[in-house]
Design an enzyme around this catalytic site. Structure first.
Site, PDB file in Angstrom:
ATOM      1  N   ASP A 406       0.885  -0.794  -0.431  1.00 54.43           N
ATOM      2  CA  ASP A 406      -0.079  -0.172   0.005  1.00 54.43           C
ATOM      3  C   ASP A 406       0.616   1.165   0.350  1.00 54.43           C
ATOM      4  O   ASP A 406       1.641   0.975   0.401  1.00 54.43           O
ATOM      5  CB  ASP A 406      -0.829   0.159   1.348  1.00 54.43           C
ATOM      6  CG  ASP A 406      -1.940  -1.171   1.125  1.00 54.43           C
ATOM      7  OD1 ASP A 406      -2.422  -1.690  -0.194  1.00 54.43           O
ATOM      8  OD2 ASP A 406      -2.158  -1.453   2.145  1.00 54.43           O
ATOM      9  N   MET A 407       0.127   2.686  -0.589  1.00 53.53           N
ATOM     10  CA  MET A 407       0.912   3.608  -0.394  1.00 53.53           C
ATOM     11  C   MET A 407       1.753   3.799   0.698  1.00 53.53           C
ATOM     12  O   MET A 407       3.027   4.305   0.564  1.00 53.53           O
ATOM     13  CB  MET A 407       0.668   4.415  -1.793  1.00 53.53           C
ATOM     14  CG  MET A 407       0.729   6.371  -1.912  1.00 53.53           C
ATOM     15  SD  MET A 407      -0.409   6.675  -2.456  1.00 53.53           S
ATOM     16  CE  MET A 407      -1.007   7.649  -0.940  1.00 53.53           C
TER      17      MET A 407
END
Length: 558
Positions: A406-407
């Protein structure tokens, strides 16, 4: 209108500046005016006893606990006075009519409305279906048919086994008689053996026909009931679809220029093609509709959850949440047209603030330490990513992404440099032989030392990218965890994901049936912070060239 607006006192807002733009509804930090309004509404919910709704909190009324999303809309009236409107999503205590709260865009529950009349007809059909489905004769026939099918199968298979044994015995008898008897006597014996074989076949046919007749008679009686139930189900389906269509036709949404759009128009160009059930019933569209209808200027908004957490989704009491994307985003695109809105903070990415560190590289792959805030691959509106940076000069070859983080998750990411290495390592991920360890900081003290979390997960189709816990359609999701260190208000833990579902560690941390402690800084399932404190600390897999296990670790200092 006046009883729906709660005006701020001049003293309470004297040091608060108005926002320059309206709140971006899908990712926001509540403006001080929104927080003031939300606090006032929450006090009302705590002290008002006339709502007759069980939120799952102490001293609530009887009935199943149902938490509820509430919204506040800070407004300026035509005299320039500041106040706020209150709204809730769906219905409250099975009613739309409550003092203080704005009405729905369309009230399905008004007396003698087409909705209630249609619902009464559908309820009558349901009652008739239930009566037929639970008729004693129907249930008895279904049971007799089931038992007949099972017993017939047992009886016929037992007879077939016996007949196979008879056939083997006849074969042995033929061989014996052929040696002992002359040709004439053998012919007489053979004729008797053939008669025995024919008798066996007749016995099997008789038993099969007898059971078939019994089963057909029972099936005919069951079908007679089904023939009454099936048309009722079809009628219910058609009436429900027609009623839903009528409801959608009644929903018409305003924007600041008082331009109207129906739900059908709004959702026609979306991937759904038609409005999902419940569209237009969320708090923010109700609040904006009331504001535009009454000449009020929207200033800021906020939505919060009040009550017990739902079983599938992650909602915490008194916590702020963004508007949903599936049902609200298309509606709000129309309603907020022409209003200056805060920029989407997710798109405000400074490309130079996330240095990318390569911790290992050979001819097969590269291992990077991805910083929090950097995407693994480019997005629709953001190109900056591990992939683009590696492609733009850090690698001499085309980077081949094997897995993603995930970012907002930092840590180890493996990127292949050749198609064969990509295929080899990716197969290990698919076969779940890659060992991964994550470190996270959870938002409360966890008293257990460790354990396993098994909560099946699936996508929230109307609020992507959020996930839901679903024991019916969710995919198996298992996480091993262990406490590393406890602080005053937080806990550092290690996670070993045994499956690889989207947002698995975030959901297993935050959900009430998991650790019930969102990861610090998780803006989807918890409370935003300067970053999300989740780090991919260790990874182990088989090297695609040497076929030996390799392991990489890099700890995060939290």
């Amino acid at each position: 209108m006046g009883d729906k607006i709660a005006y701020f006192s001049g003293e309470s807002i004297k040091d608060i500046a108005l926002p320059e733009r309206f709140t971006f509804p899908f990712f926001y930090e509540p403006h001080p005016l929104s927080r003031l309004a939300a606090a006032d509404l929450q006090y009302y919910l705590e002290t008002h006893t006339g709502l007759d709704h069980n939120f799952g909190l102490e001293n609530d009324t009887d009935g199943a606990p149902i938490g509820k999303m509430f919204g506040v809309l800070v407004i300026k009236d035509q005299q320039g006075r500041l106040g706020y409107l209150s709204g809730f999503s769906g219905k409250l205590a099975n009613s739309n009519d409550h003092p203080k709260f704005v009405p729905p865009v369309f009230d399905m529950l008004t007396e003698n409305s087409f909705f209630l009349q249609g619902l009464e007809i559908i309820t009558g059909i349901n009652t008739r279906i239930d009566q037929l489905s639970n008729d004693e004769n129907y249930l008895r026939l279904q049971l007799e048919l089931k038992e007949a099918l099972q017993t017939s199968n047992t009886d016929i298979n037992a007879l077939k086994a016996q007949l196979r044994l008879n056939k083997e015995n006849r074969k042995l008898l033929r061989a014996t008689l052929k040696e002992r008897l002359n040709e004439a006597d053998y012919a007489i014996a053979e004729a008797d053996i053939i008669n025995q074989s024919l008798a066996d076949k007749r016995q099997l046919k008789y038993l099969s026909d007898e059971w078939m007749q019994t089963i057909r008679e029972l099936q005919a009686q069951v079908v007679a009931f089904d023939a009454q139930i099936e048309p009722l189900k079809n009628e219910r389906k058609e009436r429900s679809a027609d009623l839903q269509q009528q409801i959608f036709e009644q929903y018409s949404f305003l924007n600041k220029d008082l331009k109207r759009k129906s739900l059908q128009e709004i959702f026609k160009e979306t991937p759904f093609g038609k409005p999902p059930a419940g569209s237009g019933e969320c708090a923010l569209p109700k609040l904006l509709q009331f504001a535009f209808k009454n000449g009020l200027q929207p200033i800021a908004m906020a939505e919060f959850w009040w009550g017990a957490s739902p079983k599938s989704d992650i909602r915490k009491h008194q916590q702020f949440y963004p508007a949903c994307t599936g049902k609200c985003k298309p509606i709000l695109a129309h309603m907020l047209e022409g209003i200056e809105i805060d920029a989407n903070p997710l798109l405000d990415i400074k490309e130079d603030r996330h240095p990318l560190e390569i911790i290992f590289e050979d001819d097969s792959f590269v291992v990077v330490n991805k910083p929090s805030g950097l995407r693994s691959v480019p997005g629709v509106n953001i190109d900056d990513s591990v992939y683009s940076r590696l492609k733009q000069g850090l690698l001499a070859t085309e980077p081949l992404i094997i897995h993603r983080l995930d970012m907002d998750t930092s840590g180890l990411l493996v990127v292949a440099k050749t198609p064969s290495a990509h295929k080899h390592i990716q197969r290990q991920f698919l076969q779940r032989t890659v060992r991964k360890r994550y470190t996270a900081l959870l938002s409360k003290v966890i008293h257990q030392s460790g354990g396993m979390i098994d909560l099946p997960l699936g996508p929230d189709l109307f609020n992507r990218p959020r996930q839901l816990v679903c024991f019916e359609t969710g995919k198996k999701s298992v996480t091993k965890w262990e406490v590393v260190k406890r602080y005053a208000d937080t806990t550092k833990v290690n996670f070993w994901p045994l499956t690889g579902r989207t947002h698995q560690l975030r959901m297993h941390s935050a959900h009430a049936s998991g650790l019930n402690a969102p990861i610090v800084g998780d803006d989807l399932y918890g409370t935003p912070s300067e970053r999300m404190y989740l780090h991919a600390a260790e990874i182990e897999f088989v090297h695609p060239a040497t076929r030996e296990k390799v392991s990489f670790a890099i700890e995060e200092g939290f």
